[in-house]
Design a protein around this motif. Sequence first.
Motif, PDB file in Angstrom:
ATOM      1  N   ARG A  44       0.738  -1.326  -0.025  1.00  0.00           N
ATOM      2  CA  ARG A  44      -0.186   0.324   0.209  1.00  0.00           C
ATOM      3  C   ARG A  44       0.843   1.466  -0.064  1.00  0.00           C
ATOM      4  O   ARG A  44       0.084   2.063  -0.942  1.00  0.00           O
ATOM      5  N   GLU A  45       2.118   1.103   0.600  1.00  0.00           N
ATOM      6  CA  GLU A  45       3.054   2.310   1.119  1.00  0.00           C
ATOM      7  C   GLU A  45       3.767   2.300  -0.527  1.00  0.00           C
ATOM      8  O   GLU A  45       3.784   3.866  -1.486  1.00  0.00           O
ATOM      9  N   LYS A  48       1.425   4.220  -3.059  1.00  0.00           N
ATOM     10  CA  LYS A  48       1.925   5.810  -2.900  1.00  0.00           C
ATOM     11  C   LYS A  48       3.248   6.613  -3.199  1.00  0.00           C
ATOM     12  O   LYS A  48       2.715   7.937  -3.552  1.00  0.00           O
TER      13      LYS A  48
END
Length: 101
Positions: A44-45, A48
């Motif tokens: 998820r990181e 980004k």
Amino acid sequence: NIRPQESGNRMDCRFAEVSSNNNKVSFIALKNPFELEIKPYSDRELLKMKHRSDEIRTGTYVSINAFQQGFGSGSCGPYVSPENMYLANQDYEYKFLIKID
């Protein structure tokens, strides 16, 4: 422009170990080998992140998979050959042991 992306996948693993000063975690294949990926931030990181400067180590993240298959339509190379294809209408099973010391 360099952008962070998936990396570090290891195939045909039968044993792997991750350790710190106080902990040790082992991953042991019980039948077929597995694929292993260890990275210092979550998926998820990673999504980004737009630039290398966005990379911030937030821990140790381990992913274990039975296999992975590339995606695409063959527009920039050949499509996946039938003997290397994993069909979505089949069940797949793999077994591994996680040992924490």
